[in-house]
Scaffold this motif. Structure first.
Motif, PDB file in Angstrom:
ATOM      1  N   PHE A 144       4.457  -4.465   5.258  1.00  0.00           N
ATOM      2  CA  PHE A 144       5.548  -3.395   4.662  1.00  0.00           C
ATOM      3  C   PHE A 144       5.878  -2.630   5.777  1.00  0.00           C
ATOM      4  O   PHE A 144       6.956  -2.433   5.784  1.00  0.00           O
ATOM      5  N   TYR A 145       5.205  -2.381   6.966  1.00  0.00           N
ATOM      6  CA  TYR A 145       5.506  -1.429   7.883  1.00  0.00           C
ATOM      7  C   TYR A 145       6.200  -2.287   9.134  1.00  0.00           C
ATOM      8  O   TYR A 145       6.370  -1.755  10.196  1.00  0.00           O
ATOM      9  N   GLN A 146       6.386  -3.656   9.274  1.00  0.00           N
ATOM     10  CA  GLN A 146       6.429  -4.242  10.349  1.00  0.00           C
ATOM     11  C   GLN A 146       7.998  -3.843  10.798  1.00  0.00           C
ATOM     12  O   GLN A 146       8.044  -3.707  12.189  1.00  0.00           O
ATOM     13  N   ASP A 147       8.751  -3.497  10.120  1.00  0.00           N
ATOM     14  CA  ASP A 147      10.143  -3.113  10.581  1.00  0.00           C
ATOM     15  C   ASP A 147      10.093  -1.833  11.237  1.00  0.00           C
ATOM     16  O   ASP A 147      10.908  -1.590  12.397  1.00  0.00           O
ATOM     17  N   LEU A 170      -2.447   4.930   1.874  1.00  0.00           N
ATOM     18  CA  LEU A 170      -2.576   4.593   3.507  1.00  0.00           C
ATOM     19  C   LEU A 170      -2.975   6.013   4.223  1.00  0.00           C
ATOM     20  O   LEU A 170      -3.833   5.789   5.012  1.00  0.00           O
ATOM     21  N   SER A 171      -2.568   7.000   3.862  1.00  0.00           N
ATOM     22  CA  SER A 171      -2.981   8.292   4.425  1.00  0.00           C
ATOM     23  C   SER A 171      -4.227   8.705   4.176  1.00  0.00           C
ATOM     24  O   SER A 171      -4.945   9.108   5.166  1.00  0.00           O
ATOM     25  N   GLU A 172      -4.754   8.126   3.085  1.00  0.00           N
ATOM     26  CA  GLU A 172      -6.243   8.554   2.691  1.00  0.00           C
ATOM     27  C   GLU A 172      -7.086   7.474   3.278  1.00  0.00           C
ATOM     28  O   GLU A 172      -8.041   7.957   4.044  1.00  0.00           O
ATOM     29  N   THR A 173      -6.484   6.152   3.530  1.00  0.00           N
ATOM     30  CA  THR A 173      -7.357   5.261   4.184  1.00  0.00           C
ATOM     31  C   THR A 173      -7.589   5.729   5.807  1.00  0.00           C
ATOM     32  O   THR A 173      -8.781   5.438   6.397  1.00  0.00           O
ATOM     33  N   MET A 230       0.903  -1.226   0.004  1.00  0.00           N
ATOM     34  CA  MET A 230      -0.063   0.123  -0.017  1.00  0.00           C
ATOM     35  C   MET A 230       0.938   0.974  -0.053  1.00  0.00           C
ATOM     36  O   MET A 230       1.841   1.259   0.737  1.00  0.00           O
ATOM     37  N   GLU A 231       0.743   2.087  -0.990  1.00  0.00           N
ATOM     38  CA  GLU A 231       1.297   3.323  -1.042  1.00  0.00           C
ATOM     39  C   GLU A 231       1.187   4.339  -0.013  1.00  0.00           C
ATOM     40  O   GLU A 231       0.110   4.348   0.845  1.00  0.00           O
ATOM     41  N   LEU A 232       2.065   5.431   0.477  1.00  0.00           N
ATOM     42  CA  LEU A 232       1.700   6.144   1.536  1.00  0.00           C
ATOM     43  C   LEU A 232       0.751   6.815   1.319  1.00  0.00           C
ATOM     44  O   LEU A 232       0.020   7.324   2.462  1.00  0.00           O
ATOM     45  N   ASP A 233       0.506   7.299   0.080  1.00  0.00           N
ATOM     46  CA  ASP A 233      -0.697   8.284   0.027  1.00  0.00           C
ATOM     47  C   ASP A 233      -1.892   7.457   0.315  1.00  0.00           C
ATOM     48  O   ASP A 233      -2.860   8.241   0.800  1.00  0.00           O
TER      49      ASP A 233
END
Length: 58
Positions: free
Chosen positions: A48-51, A6-9, A1-4
């Motif tokens: 993607f964000y686990q680290d 993700l921010s929208e969600t 999922m792209e950062l944009d």
């Protein structure tokens, strides 16, 4: 999922949560809002964000 994306969600989730709190929803309307939040949160790929989320112990 792209950062944009993700921010929208996350912004949508926050909006639904804020509106449902302010609107003094009936029980069934609150359940619907929580269902929508749950569904949207489920689309976020946390692998993607686990680290960034978890610290690896040594």
């Amino acid at each position: 999922m792209e950062l944009d994306n993700l921010s929208e969600t996350v912004a949508r989730i926050q909006f639904i949560a804020d509106v449902s709190l302010v609107a003094h929803c009936k029980e069934d309307e609150l359940k619907m809002a929580l269902s929508m939040i749950s569904e949207m949160a489920g689309t976020i790929d946390t692998a993607f964000y686990q680290d960034a989320i978890f610290h690896h112990a040594e």
